[in-house]
Write an enzyme that holds these catalytic residues in place. Structure first.
Site: not given
Length: 921
Positions: A388, A663, A667
């Site tokens: 990410d 996080d 995800d």
């Protein structure tokens, strides 16, 4: 509440072709489809609720704007259950202990232990207890208990991180119909559908809410969407008829979703979904249970069954040859069992577990919690890291990147006016206000306080999307000698520009005609396209005769310039990405943020962006088309949880070992689908539960070190397997030759067991060995065919010198009859043990041993100890009990020559093998 049957969109068919390195756990394909269907159904339902008038939402929830009665809330809680999402709690300790022993080789060793124990029972009155039984039993116990201890301890550390957070929320409740509603704090898990929740800055949204009232509400949705900046929710409307501008609940301005956080403002909202029915819960529900099989699991299984098949072929062959040539079938069976024990790399579970545990301990010193030991090897095998953007590549904070005049040139006057606006406002400062203030030195505040006095303020609201302060400059007077007030406005570009009639150009105030307006608009758009959040700054002067100002005064403004903000890349991100690339790990960014921001951040850290693919484009592809796309795409933007997981699965189907670093709630599915899921201690609980590795600090350099640690772990493991498998194959080949042509047993069963035990003890140091730097530069995966080829080419080398030893003992020392078989067996025992132990140094590196690459001190010490043991055993008091005898001194020159020739031939074959197959370990 009305019940609606939802029909999810047709799912893309799963891919049909897949390399052996990736095979999902049984039922995992249906779990992925279930996740996709549940998430879409929840999203569609919430989008529909977003479009309903507030009155209809309250009616559907059987609620009122004043909140639920306490007894009604308790009844709903009993019927609907606690407001919790499904999550993996981890196995109980006894289940985790049993799983630690569930290994193909451990099962074989248990079977062999049973056979050996039954054999000993038959001769217990005549023979002493077989020492191999407790030794193998100890190996099994140590291997399983070590794995259990490490994983149980890591699970405890992860649970401790979760236990640090206890959260309550404010709801309106009434004791009965006639009492006024009171605001009470209750645990989040007791929130029910119909509750009216009060939100303020800093609150975690406890469930999916439809907003009823809102004032200056800003919500951080990064955990769900990946968007780094908070988003504005709609202020209370006079007539709330709902909105239908989006089908994505995350983008709806009258919904607040579970797992998001209020950064500023206040609101009340009615709960429309709790627990598993929330948008967040729809993702979590399919993440419980069996995980998909990783490349480590598939590789170990394939290698294990290769060695087991090899054993199932060779052991019956040895039994048959010995039985037919010697005629003693009982002795042949005993010898075949000893060969089975010798062929079984019984130390493999222990060496693998010790390797992984050492890696976990090494990483714990770098503030990394390894929840699953196998993740260490997967980290080393990883050749694609999906990450990410927010908080991983970036610092997860907003900074003022540039301050520009209307033509796009840097201008400190813009910064000064923006700073005065942010410094003197009394409302809640947002992230961009703080970024402006941080940009100016703290010492400047003293000067500002001395030079300016605040007159009035026109607060921010979401309809105007701007705010203004009015200041009096203590030392500034107009040409007429009277004091002036200056109004400084800062806000969204479109709203501020619409109020501007002039602009500042090189210190001059000029009229903002149509041509200039197009030019300044293009300046703002150019910065927007670079992924920056742009605000405009404008001013207006007034005579000082008044002390109250209104929104009507925000007119006829003079544009000063623009402020451009971004979430900056981490200082070490570019260096880490280069280090990963040097180690053969490609980085792909999979973010929920928009494509412009994603492209800018990626370019800033040195990633070759190329064409950015959005989540909508991913949805339009079937699995086969997506696999083609992921090969050449580096950046995926505006992706939701389902799309992230599909991208990870597509990469794995292409044969990659995939790591995922994330996080957020969005995800979790991708973390679980990846070979190794990596999260941080500040992540949401569901992300930490789905992850295999938790970073206690957001330090990307730890990842690069972890990759190296994983490759060292794998290298030492594969080193043991190749050494042991090839050595065992050579020994069995030698046994077959000797059994066919020698009229007595070439080595007794007890000799084989002692030799095998001594060699295994020498291998205890393998996890402490070092790997050549060249080996660590590329990802490594299990290669069963490569191991089989290594066995077939390298194993028979030892047989050449075993047969040479047979000929020397037979012809030179006269060990050619049953009367002298003890001498023959003792001589071969010593040669076999020394060659087997010494060859470790030939195989452990593709370089010339001791010169180009030297083993670690523990390996050198264990080699010396075991070789000394082998040399001295025939001369020791134990020799008669083991049916051995002292060897003549004239044997040792022959032994030295044989060992040197063995090393020379092995080095020559190694050089040819590397040139021919371009691989070694």
């Amino acid at each position: 509440m009305t019940n609606t049957t939802l029909t999810p969109r047709k799912l893309a068919p799963p891919g049909r072709t897949r390399r052996w390195g990736y095979r999902p756990a049984e039922g995992w394909g249906s779990k992925a489809a279930e996740l996709e269907a549940r998430t879409r159904a929840a999203g569609d339902r919430l989008a529909r609720i977003s479009g309903w008038p507030a009155a209809q939402v309250l009616q559907d929830s059987r609620a009122t704007p004043h909140g639920l009665r306490q007894d009604d809330a308790e009844l709903r809680l009993a019927r609907g259950g606690a407001n919790v999402v499904a999550h993996d709690t981890g196995p109980r300790w006894h289940a985790q202990l049993a799983k630690a022993f569930w290994n193909p080789f451990i099962m074989i060793l248990v079977v062999l232990l049973a056979v050996m124990y039954v054999q000993w029972l038959q001769v217990a009155d005549e023979e002493p207890f077989d020492p191999k039984i407790p030794i193998i039993g100890t190996m099994v116990l140590v291997s399983g208990l070590l794995r259990f201890w490490q994983e149980h301890r890591s699970a405890g550390a992860a649970a401790a991180l979760r236990a640090l957070v206890t959260t309550t929320t404010a709801v309106q409740r009434r004791t009965d119909r006639n009492t006024a509603p009171a605001t009470v704090e209750i645990p989040m898990d007791q929130v029910v559908v119909g509750d009216v929740v009060r939100l303020a800055a800093g609150d975690l949204v406890p469930a999916d809410l439809r907003l009823l009232t809102a004032k200056d509400l800003m919500v951080s949705q990064a955990a769900l969407s990946g968007e780094s900046l908070p988003v504005a929710k709609a202020d209370t409307r006079s007539h709330d008829y709902g909105q239908s501008t989006t089908t994505d609940p995350v983008e709806a301005d009258n919904l607040c979703l579970m797992g998001t956080t209020v950064t500023s403002g206040t609101a009340t909202g009615v709960v429309v979904a709790t627990g598993a029915d929330t948008y967040f819960g729809s993702m979590a529900g399919s993440l419980v249970g069996e995980r998909p099989e990783t490349t480590f699991d598939a590789g170990v299984k394939k290698v294990s069954f290769l060695l087991i098949r090899f054993m199932l072929v060779m052991v019956p062959l040895v039994f048959a040859v010995n039985g037919f040539t010697k005629g003693d079938w009982d002795e042949a069976f005993m010898f075949a069992v000893a060969v089975a024990v010798g062929l079984t790399p019984e130390m493999l579970p222990m060496v693998v577990t010790t390797n992984l545990a050492r890696g976990a301990v090494a990483m714990s010193k770098r503030k990394v919690v390894v929840k699953r030991l196998n993740a260490i090897q997967n980290l080393g095998a990883m050749d694609v890291l999906c990450t990410d953007k927010t908080g991983t590549l970036t610092e997860d904070r907003i900074v003022l990147d540039r301050y520009l005049d209307a033509h796009g040139r840097e201008d400190t006057e813009v910064l000064e006016h923006a700073y005065l606006n942010s410094h003197f406002q009394t409302g809640l400062r947002n992230l961009m206000d703080r970024a402006v203030i941080d940009r100016v030195l703290e010492a400047e505040e003293v000067v500002v306080d001395a030079r300016f006095t605040k007159v009035d303020e026109i607060p921010f609201d979401f309809a105007r999307r701007r705010m203004s302060v009015v200041l009096s400059r203590n030392d500034l007077r107009s040409s007429a000698g009277t004091a002036e007030h200056i109004l400084i406005t800062k806000g969204a570009v479109e709203e501020v520009l619409a109020l501007c009639t002039h602009m500042t150009d090189g210190g001059r105030r000029v009229a903002l005609d149509a041509a200039l307006r197009r030019r300044v608009t293009r300046t703002a758009e150019d910065n927007n396209r670079q992924g920056l959040r742009v605000l405009a700054v404008a001013t207006r002067t007034f005579p000082s005769g008044r002390d109250a100002y209104t929104v009507a005064d925000e007119d006829g403004l003079t544009l000063v310039g623009f402020l451009a903000f971004l979430d900056p890349p981490k200082a070490d991100a570019a260096a880490v990405l280069r280090a990963l690339a040097d180690k053969g790990v490609a980085v792909k960014v999979v973010t929920g943020d928009n494509e412009l921001v994603a492209a800018r951040v990626c370019a800033g850290v040195g990633i070759d962006v190329g064409a950015v693919v959005t989540g909508a484009e991913v949805d339009a592809l079937d699995d086969a088309e997506l696999r083609t796309l992921v090969r050449a795409t580096t950046v995926f933007a505006k992706t939701n949880p389902v799309q992230k997981a599909r991208i990870v699965r597509a990469l794995r189907a292409e044969g990659h070992t995939v790591g995922f670093l994330g996080d957020g709630i969005n995800d979790a599915a991708a973390l679980r689908d990846a070979d190794v899921g990596i999260s941080v201690d500040t992540a949401v609980d569901i992300a930490k539960e789905s992850a295999d590795i938790i970073l206690l600090e957001k330090d990307l350099m730890v990842l690069e070190q972890g990759v190296e640690q994983g490759r060292t772990t794998f290298g030492n493991t594969i080193k043991y397997i190749k050494m042991t498998a090839s050595s065992n194959f050579g020994n069995v080949f030698s046994v077959l030759v000797a059994s066919a042509f020698i009229p007595f047993q070439p080595m007794l069963a007890i000799h084989l067991l002692v030799q095998n035990l001594a060699y295994d003890i020498s291998q205890l140091a393998t996890p402490w060995d070092r790997m050549d730097p060249e080996y660590l530069r590329k990802p490594r995966t299990w290669d069963a065919k490569g191991i089989a080829r290594f066995m077939l080419f390298i194993g028979p080398i030892s047989s050449v010198f075993d047969i040479t030893t047979f000929l020397v003992l037979w012809n030179v020392f006269g060990a050619d009859s049953e009367a002298s078989q003890t001498l023959f067996q003792s001589g071969w025992f010593v040669e076999g043990l020394l060659s087997q132990t010494l060859i470790v140094h030939m195989i452990r590196t593709r370089k010339v041993p001791f010169i180009g690459s030297r083993a670690s001190v523990p390996v050198m010490v264990m080699t010396a100890v075991v070789m000394a043991f082998g040399l001295l055993l025939p001369f020791s008091p134990l020799a008669p009990a083991l049916s051995m005898e002292a060897l003549p001194m004239s044997y040792f020159p022959w032994l030295i020559a044989i060992l040197l020739a063995y090393c020379a031939l092995t080095q020559a074959v190694k050089t040819w093998y590397i040139r021919r197959f371009n691989t070694w370990l």
